[in-house]
Design a protein around this motif. Sequence first.
Motif, short mmCIF file in Angstrom:
data_model
loop_
_atom_site.label_atom_id
_atom_site.label_comp_id
_atom_site.label_asym_id
_atom_site.label_seq_id
_atom_site.Cartn_x
_atom_site.Cartn_y
_atom_site.Cartn_z
N HIS A 466 0.83 -1.21 0.00
CA HIS A 466 0.00 0.00 0.00
C HIS A 466 0.87 1.26 0.00
N ALA A 467 1.97 1.22 0.74
CA ALA A 467 2.87 2.37 0.73
C ALA A 467 3.49 2.57 -0.64
N GLU A 468 3.90 1.47 -1.29
CA GLU A 468 4.49 1.59 -2.62
C GLU A 468 3.48 2.13 -3.62
N ARG A 469 2.23 1.66 -3.57
CA ARG A 469 1.22 2.16 -4.49
C ARG A 469 0.98 3.65 -4.31
N ARG A 470 1.26 4.16 -3.12
CA ARG A 470 1.09 5.58 -2.86
C ARG A 470 2.39 6.36 -3.06
N GLY A 471 3.37 5.72 -3.68
CA GLY A 471 4.61 6.40 -4.03
C GLY A 471 5.57 6.59 -2.89
N ARG A 472 5.29 6.04 -1.70
CA ARG A 472 6.19 6.21 -0.56
C ARG A 472 7.15 5.01 -0.50
N TYR A 473 8.17 5.06 -1.36
CA TYR A 473 9.06 3.92 -1.52
C TYR A 473 9.89 3.66 -0.26
N ARG A 474 10.23 4.72 0.46
CA ARG A 474 11.04 4.52 1.67
C ARG A 474 10.26 3.73 2.71
N ARG A 475 8.99 4.07 2.91
CA ARG A 475 8.17 3.32 3.86
C ARG A 475 7.99 1.87 3.37
N ALA A 476 7.76 1.71 2.08
CA ALA A 476 7.58 0.36 1.53
C ALA A 476 8.84 -0.47 1.72
N ALA A 477 10.00 0.13 1.41
CA ALA A 477 11.25 -0.63 1.50
C ALA A 477 11.52 -1.09 2.93
N ALA A 478 11.21 -0.23 3.92
CA ALA A 478 11.45 -0.60 5.31
C ALA A 478 10.58 -1.80 5.71
N LEU A 479 9.32 -1.80 5.30
CA LEU A 479 8.44 -2.92 5.65
C LEU A 479 8.79 -4.17 4.86
N TYR A 480 9.15 -4.00 3.59
CA TYR A 480 9.58 -5.16 2.79
C TYR A 480 10.79 -5.83 3.44
N ALA A 481 11.74 -5.00 3.93
CA ALA A 481 12.95 -5.56 4.54
C ALA A 481 12.60 -6.40 5.77
N LEU A 482 11.66 -5.90 6.58
CA LEU A 482 11.23 -6.68 7.74
C LEU A 482 10.55 -7.98 7.31
N ALA A 483 9.76 -7.91 6.25
CA ALA A 483 9.09 -9.12 5.74
C ALA A 483 10.11 -10.11 5.20
N VAL A 484 11.15 -9.61 4.53
CA VAL A 484 12.22 -10.50 4.04
C VAL A 484 12.90 -11.20 5.20
N ASN A 485 13.16 -10.47 6.28
CA ASN A 485 13.77 -11.09 7.46
C ASN A 485 12.86 -12.16 8.06
N GLY A 486 11.56 -12.01 7.83
CA GLY A 486 10.62 -13.01 8.32
C GLY A 486 10.42 -14.18 7.36
N GLY A 487 11.14 -14.15 6.24
CA GLY A 487 11.09 -15.28 5.32
C GLY A 487 10.15 -15.14 4.14
N ASP A 488 9.66 -13.93 3.87
CA ASP A 488 8.71 -13.74 2.77
C ASP A 488 9.48 -13.43 1.48
N ASP A 489 9.47 -14.36 0.54
CA ASP A 489 10.24 -14.18 -0.69
C ASP A 489 9.57 -13.21 -1.66
N GLU A 490 8.23 -13.09 -1.60
CA GLU A 490 7.59 -12.09 -2.46
C GLU A 490 8.04 -10.69 -2.08
N ALA A 491 8.21 -10.45 -0.79
CA ALA A 491 8.72 -9.15 -0.35
C ALA A 491 10.16 -8.96 -0.82
#
Length: 847
Positions: A466-491
């Motif tokens: 949702h953050a990425e769709r709203r153009g807030r890439y910094r917020r999206a990247a921070a949450l994606y990184a946490l999801a990656v640490n949790g094992g989510d490959d789509e993130a």
Amino acid sequence: MPVEPGALKDLKDAIYRLYVDAGRPTLDVIAADVASLADELDLPGAPGRDTINRIIGDGRLPPGRADTIATAVVLAHAAGRRDTAVLAADIGALWTRAAGTPVDSRIGRPVRQCDPLALEVHPAIQLDRPLPPLPPYVERRHDHELAKIVGDAASGRSRIAMLVGASSTGKTRACWEAIQRLPAQWRVWHPFDPTRPDAADQQLAQVPGYTVVWFNEAQHYLLTTDPRLGERVAARLRTLLRDPARGPVLVLGTIWPYYWDSLTGPPPANDLDLHAQARELLNGADIAVPDVWAAEEVRQLAATSDERLRDAATNAEAGRITQYLAGVPELMQRYRNAPPPVRAVLTAAVDARRLGHPLSLPHDLLALAAPSYLADVEWNQLTDDWWQEALAYTARPCHGIAGPLVRIRPRPTEPGTASAVCYRLADYLQQRGAAERAAAFPPAGFWDAVATSVSDPVTLRAIGDHAERRGRYRRAAALYALAVNGGDDEARWALAALREQAGDQDGAAALRHDRATTVDEAGQLAASAELRERDGDLPGAIDLYQQAADRGDAQSWYRVVSLLEQTADPAGALVSALRAADRGLISALRILAVTRDRLGDPAGAEQVARLAADRGDATIFGTLGATREGRGDIDTARGLYQRGADHGDASALWSLADLLRRSGLGDRADKLQQEIDRGTPSALMTLAALRERMGDGPAARHLYQRAADRGSVAALLSLAALHERDGDVDAAEKWYRRAIAQGDVTGLWSLAGLRHQAGDLVGAVYLYRRAADHGITAALVSLAELAGEQGDRAQAESWALLATDHGDRDGLPLLIRLRRRAGDHAAAARMERFGLEDDGSPASAIG
């Protein structure tokens, strides 16, 4: 051998009566009928001569339930009976009782013992004196449609109905009233433990006949975070509905229009179809429940003896009777008039839900996010116990219904008792609050709270998206990184794409290289297989495609099936197609059937079509029929169309009627046409779309018109679009206006486009604004483009940013183009690489 009175004797007597009614056929004749009629009668078992002998002539319990049902159905067919589906259910129930399974062991509760509140029917408002939880029921138009479905189930036909409407419109109450018409032997099963989709997935195979499958808020079962789970549930429901040995069953569900559209809309053109099973399940099952009551329905309330109904008739806004009865106006009033700390908590909850958080909102998320919704002066004036006071306010009931935000309190014996404290936001507040805050980008504290308190990687990825769709890439990247640490490959892939876009090629490469996913492996294997195929090494290509398919690449399944058939391995091709179908890719069977037909194996093609139909896709019969008709084999084409129609394919039914008429068999065609005429609006829409694809515009318009006459607003939009494509702008506008008058706001945007094309810019802006006010974000993009055409750069950028904040993916690219046109290339480049800051200004990094 004599049989003692009881369930076994009842079973043996029933079978023997069927045997006598059939004319006492020999065992060999019965066995031959079982083999030859297996497909036609959809027999669940295949008993041989000795098994049939024991079923009919032995005093012991028959050896298998499926074989017993198959024998009984064949005997009933020989006796000329037509109620084989009801008979199969009765024989199955007798066998179960004879085998010693108590009736009370069935899942669900007897319909007469069910509590409507336990089935999630909302209690009505309470006045000054105690009243029953539910007021007297007043039937509306959709109740009559639902009654027909329930009547079919009561008479022995398995049916499904899905009530589609917004929150608090009376969908669940309508279902409750409808099942009161069922005989007492029916039971109601409401799966929810351990979770709704898991309960359905695990127990649907155990659902017996005379059961109502209660899918209140069906999106929780079918539109799951992991699409495979929802697809399994949909597939199991389709199997249940088609199995006469387990019928009759009645699947009743409720769903919001947004979720209905997500499940039944056309699949993406170049992407995997994630809801194929759900789409087939729900096709034609919808019954619309309007937001507002018709004037004549409201007038019925004035004469009722219930004070609440008379009060609603007098005071409900714009015919919103059901919402009023559910206490919604008080709910919304309390939200809008709440003290600042309470409003902060509720707004944080609204933002969390609209940006992708699941139903259960953690205490820590709300506690950390809420302060950021308060101005400094409000924050400094808070008392020490502001948090407890805010929660007490939100939990207070509204006229007898739950408050706007209530704690989810599991019972001591329920799963999740020891889990963290969570809260649930009222459905209607979620819906209305999300609409009111659609253009608001949450404050920084909200995003920090999500990063701190949310641990589920799928949820982190969803909110990041949702953050990425709203153009807030910094917020999206921070949450994606946490999801990656949790094992989510789509993130991982989403974060890699953001890194690459920002110019961090090394970071993107490291993400893609580190712990490469099976999807990546599948892509590499599929690419290697394609090279082998081009070089003529078909065995090597098949092997690599199979490996890619096993790692999740859907297209590789199709190539395996096609190549195996082409290399004269039909058995291997069929095995692979069935494996793919078991994983939800039923279209693999379609490909195999078409391939066999093209290679001159019509019998093999029809065999595969039957297997596809058994798994819920009967459309292949129509495809094969069209091919045979094109070759001039009219008799075979007619038979294939009939098979498709028998399996419920409306397109095949139409093709059959058309073929019969062209073949001079007008009487039969007329009968089929009558059957089509009795179709639901959804069936008529399907047929209309088919005619439109075939280029038969007049027939398509006629069918759309009939669907519109039966209440389909979508048909009005289709008529308008058809006239617009034909260049008849006046007719298109007429149909768009009719759709708008019946509440479909998408017509506003389409009508605005007509005005724009005609040069009526004032009218276009007015309609675009109205569409935007109703949440159509594409209208904001259109307003930005129109302002840009008129040279108003500031207004154009304002509209483009507003579209971006709404989550429209076209908003930011348009904003970037507007900056470039204005000569601000530096800002445009920053936005393209790094997106926007929270306040909408160009960002300088993604962190």
